[in-house]
Design a protein around this motif. Structure first.
Motif, PDB file in Angstrom:
ATOM      1  N   GLU A  83       0.829  -1.204   0.000  1.00  0.00           N
ATOM      2  CA  GLU A  83       0.000   0.000   0.000  1.00  0.00           C
ATOM      3  C   GLU A  83       0.870   1.264   0.000  1.00  0.00           C
ATOM      4  OE1 GLU A  83      -0.398  -2.581   2.050  1.00  0.00           O
ATOM      5  OE2 GLU A  83      -2.236  -3.399   1.156  1.00  0.00           O
ATOM      6  N   LYS A  84       1.941   1.223   0.790  1.00  0.00           N
ATOM      7  CA  LYS A  84       2.845   2.378   0.864  1.00  0.00           C
ATOM      8  C   LYS A  84       3.564   2.592  -0.469  1.00  0.00           C
ATOM      9  CE  LYS A  84       6.753   4.208   3.554  1.00  0.00           C
ATOM     10  NZ  LYS A  84       7.698   3.917   4.660  1.00  0.00           N
ATOM     11  N   ILE A  85       4.080   1.510  -1.032  1.00  0.00           N
ATOM     12  CA  ILE A  85       4.785   1.591  -2.312  1.00  0.00           C
ATOM     13  C   ILE A  85       3.848   2.095  -3.399  1.00  0.00           C
ATOM     14  CG2 ILE A  85       5.810   0.190  -4.166  1.00  0.00           C
ATOM     15  CD1 ILE A  85       7.135  -1.490  -1.986  1.00  0.00           C
ATOM     16  N   HIS A  86       2.630   1.542  -3.429  1.00  0.00           N
ATOM     17  CA  HIS A  86       1.652   1.948  -4.439  1.00  0.00           C
ATOM     18  C   HIS A  86       1.344   3.438  -4.325  1.00  0.00           C
ATOM     19  CE1 HIS A  86      -2.311   2.399  -6.367  1.00  0.00           C
ATOM     20  NE2 HIS A  86      -1.923   1.415  -7.150  1.00  0.00           N
ATOM     21  N   ALA A  87       1.150   3.927  -3.112  1.00  0.00           N
ATOM     22  CA  ALA A  87       0.809   5.337  -2.904  1.00  0.00           C
ATOM     23  C   ALA A  87       1.934   6.258  -3.383  1.00  0.00           C
ATOM     24  CB  ALA A  87       0.510   5.581  -1.428  1.00  0.00           C
ATOM     25  N   ILE A  88       3.182   5.921  -3.024  1.00  0.00           N
ATOM     26  CA  ILE A  88       4.320   6.757  -3.426  1.00  0.00           C
ATOM     27  C   ILE A  88       4.505   6.726  -4.933  1.00  0.00           C
ATOM     28  CG2 ILE A  88       6.820   7.099  -3.235  1.00  0.00           C
ATOM     29  CD1 ILE A  88       6.661   5.812  -0.438  1.00  0.00           C
ATOM     30  N   LEU A  89       4.437   5.524  -5.520  1.00  0.00           N
ATOM     31  CA  LEU A  89       4.645   5.367  -6.960  1.00  0.00           C
ATOM     32  C   LEU A  89       3.567   6.089  -7.755  1.00  0.00           C
ATOM     33  CD1 LEU A  89       6.161   4.140  -9.335  1.00  0.00           C
ATOM     34  CD2 LEU A  89       4.950   1.988  -8.936  1.00  0.00           C
ATOM     35  N   LEU A  90       2.325   5.982  -7.306  1.00  0.00           N
ATOM     36  CA  LEU A  90       1.213   6.661  -7.979  1.00  0.00           C
ATOM     37  C   LEU A  90       1.396   8.174  -7.924  1.00  0.00           C
ATOM     38  CD1 LEU A  90      -1.522   6.262  -9.407  1.00  0.00           C
ATOM     39  CD2 LEU A  90      -2.621   6.420  -7.149  1.00  0.00           C
ATOM     40  N   LEU A  91       1.805   8.693  -6.759  1.00  0.00           N
ATOM     41  CA  LEU A  91       2.029  10.130  -6.609  1.00  0.00           C
ATOM     42  C   LEU A  91       3.161  10.613  -7.510  1.00  0.00           C
ATOM     43  CD1 LEU A  91       1.510  12.824  -5.138  1.00  0.00           C
ATOM     44  CD2 LEU A  91       3.153  12.080  -3.392  1.00  0.00           C
ATOM     45  N   LYS A  92       4.285   9.907  -7.513  1.00  0.00           N
ATOM     46  CA  LYS A  92       5.438  10.298  -8.331  1.00  0.00           C
ATOM     47  C   LYS A  92       5.077  10.295  -9.817  1.00  0.00           C
ATOM     48  CE  LYS A  92       8.526  10.712  -5.027  1.00  0.00           C
ATOM     49  NZ  LYS A  92       9.171  12.010  -4.722  1.00  0.00           N
ATOM     50  N   SER A  93       4.345   9.266 -10.223  1.00  0.00           N
ATOM     51  CA  SER A  93       3.952   9.146 -11.619  1.00  0.00           C
ATOM     52  C   SER A  93       3.009  10.275 -12.027  1.00  0.00           C
ATOM     53  CB  SER A  93       3.282   7.781 -11.847  1.00  0.00           C
ATOM     54  OG  SER A  93       2.955   7.604 -13.202  1.00  0.00           O
ATOM     55  N   ARG A  94       2.032  10.572 -11.191  1.00  0.00           N
ATOM     56  CA  ARG A  94       1.076  11.646 -11.490  1.00  0.00           C
ATOM     57  C   ARG A  94       1.772  12.999 -11.551  1.00  0.00           C
ATOM     58  NH1 ARG A  94      -4.138   9.942  -7.687  1.00  0.00           N
ATOM     59  NH2 ARG A  94      -5.119   8.528  -9.219  1.00  0.00           N
ATOM     60  N   GLN A  95       2.684  13.247 -10.611  1.00  0.00           N
ATOM     61  CA  GLN A  95       3.411  14.523 -10.599  1.00  0.00           C
ATOM     62  C   GLN A  95       4.230  14.702 -11.876  1.00  0.00           C
ATOM     63  OE1 GLN A  95       5.615  14.185  -6.908  1.00  0.00           O
ATOM     64  NE2 GLN A  95       4.081  15.339  -5.748  1.00  0.00           N
ATOM     65  N   PHE A  96       4.891  13.635 -12.308  1.00  0.00           N
ATOM     66  CA  PHE A  96       5.702  13.710 -13.519  1.00  0.00           C
ATOM     67  C   PHE A  96       4.827  13.942 -14.756  1.00  0.00           C
ATOM     68  CE2 PHE A  96       7.760  11.594 -17.174  1.00  0.00           C
ATOM     69  CZ  PHE A  96       8.906  12.379 -17.261  1.00  0.00           C
ATOM     70  N   LYS A  97       3.729  13.196 -14.869  1.00  0.00           N
ATOM     71  CA  LYS A  97       2.837  13.354 -16.018  1.00  0.00           C
ATOM     72  C   LYS A  97       2.236  14.762 -16.063  1.00  0.00           C
ATOM     73  CE  LYS A  97       1.542   8.473 -16.382  1.00  0.00           C
ATOM     74  NZ  LYS A  97       0.486   7.460 -16.193  1.00  0.00           N
ATOM     75  N   ARG A  98       1.885  15.285 -14.899  1.00  0.00           N
ATOM     76  CA  ARG A  98       1.338  16.649 -14.826  1.00  0.00           C
ATOM     77  C   ARG A  98       2.371  17.671 -15.279  1.00  0.00           C
ATOM     78  NH1 ARG A  98       0.297  16.840  -9.643  1.00  0.00           N
ATOM     79  NH2 ARG A  98      -1.613  15.654  -9.879  1.00  0.00           N
ATOM     80  N   LYS A  99       3.607  17.475 -14.838  1.00  0.00           N
ATOM     81  CA  LYS A  99       4.693  18.391 -15.208  1.00  0.00           C
ATOM     82  C   LYS A  99       4.912  18.400 -16.723  1.00  0.00           C
ATOM     83  CE  LYS A  99       9.673  19.020 -14.446  1.00  0.00           C
ATOM     84  NZ  LYS A  99      10.874  18.462 -13.762  1.00  0.00           N
ATOM     85  N   ILE A 100       4.932  17.231 -17.337  1.00  0.00           N
ATOM     86  CA  ILE A 100       5.141  17.126 -18.784  1.00  0.00           C
ATOM     87  C   ILE A 100       3.951  17.721 -19.539  1.00  0.00           C
ATOM     88  CG2 ILE A 100       5.437  15.536 -20.718  1.00  0.00           C
ATOM     89  CD1 ILE A 100       7.892  15.840 -18.907  1.00  0.00           C
ATOM     90  N   THR A 101       2.729  17.472 -19.047  1.00  0.00           N
ATOM     91  CA  THR A 101       1.525  18.011 -19.693  1.00  0.00           C
ATOM     92  C   THR A 101       1.530  19.538 -19.664  1.00  0.00           C
ATOM     93  OG1 THR A 101       0.262  16.048 -19.058  1.00  0.00           O
ATOM     94  CG2 THR A 101      -0.997  18.004 -19.680  1.00  0.00           C
TER      95      THR A 101
END
Length: 251
Positions: free
Chosen positions: A222-240
């Motif tokens: 659960e912890k890994i999923h939460a961190i990975l999801l956040l990092k991925s969303r932040q990166f995608k938002r930055k590129i968008t």
């Protein structure tokens, strides 16, 4: 001119220098970028890749000449480090640096083995119906975990920089390329998950990665999923946002 050749290929030094001299006239083009070119050619009977790094501008030439290793040298050194820690990468053969009479870096070249791969992570990410997709993602996660355990933070860990070889029977080998941006450090869980962000993982892929990485690291899924999801969303938002601003400025 400076040339460093792996001991395995030391007797090929003259041929390597000849390939440098004829780089623009001979060989098969693989990639032509704005500053870098990759070609394949033969070193004796062995097919090799040659990556050409164009002469840098004045400021970078000063930095690479006197304060920091060149991209060609880093590629060679990092490949040796990876192989020493059992992380697959095309075998490093040599690097060559051309310098001016004042010692400033001009063009440079990196030689490595040619890998006849089947696909990259890019094809996998863009095709939800890719055969054995989840199996490959799990094995890629194991490959990345092994890299992290070896204190390797591959800063260009993106879909096109992992070549994949299908060994059959659900087994795959992974090879890192484009190696000149790495850090060697102890990696916290947050840094490890941050290292996945450029892979442009879907929600389903994030779930598979989190499950596998949790098993390998003995940490909370659960912890890994939460961190990975956040990092991925932040990166995608930055590129968008970058793409949006680029479009607006271009109008």
């Amino acid at each position: 001119m400076r040339i460093i050749v792996h001991l395995k290929y030391k007797n090929q030094e003259g041929t390597i220098l000849q390939l440098v001299k004829t780089f623009f006239e001979e060989g098969d083009l693989i990639v032509k970028g704005s500053r870098n070119i990759i070609k394949s050619n033969f070193l004796g009977t062995i097919k090799v890749n040659i990556k050409f790094f164009q002469k840098p501008g004045l400021i970078k030439a000063i930095i690479y000449s006197f304060f920091r290793d060149t991209k060609a040298k880093r590629s060679f050194d990092y490949a040796n480090y990876l192989l020493k820690h059992n992380i697959n990468t095309p075998f490093p053969i040599a690097f060559v640096e051309e310098r001016s009479i004042f010692g400033f870096l001009a063009n440079s070249f990196y030689f490595c083995d040619q890998i006849d791969y089947d696909f990259t992570m890019r094809e996998l990410i863009h095709n939800p119906l890719f055969p054995e997709r989840n199996i490959i993602i799990e094995q890629f996660t194991e490959f990345t975990f092994k890299m992290h355990e070896a204190r390797i933070n591959f800063l260009d860990h993106s879909p096109g920089n992992t070549l994949i070889l299908n060994k059959g029977n659900g087994k795959y080998d992974f090879f890192l390329i484009d190696l000149n941006r790495m850090k060697f450090e102890d990696l916290s869980l947050e840094k490890r998950m941050d290292n996945f962000k450029k892979m442009w993982l879907s929600k389903q892929m994030i779930k598979v990665v989190a499950q596998k990485y949790a098993i390998l690291s003995n940490q909370s899924e659960e912890k890994i999923h939460a961190i990975l999801l956040l990092k991925s969303r932040q990166f995608k938002r930055k590129i968008t946002i970058k793409k949006y601003l680029k479009k607006r400025i271009g109008k």
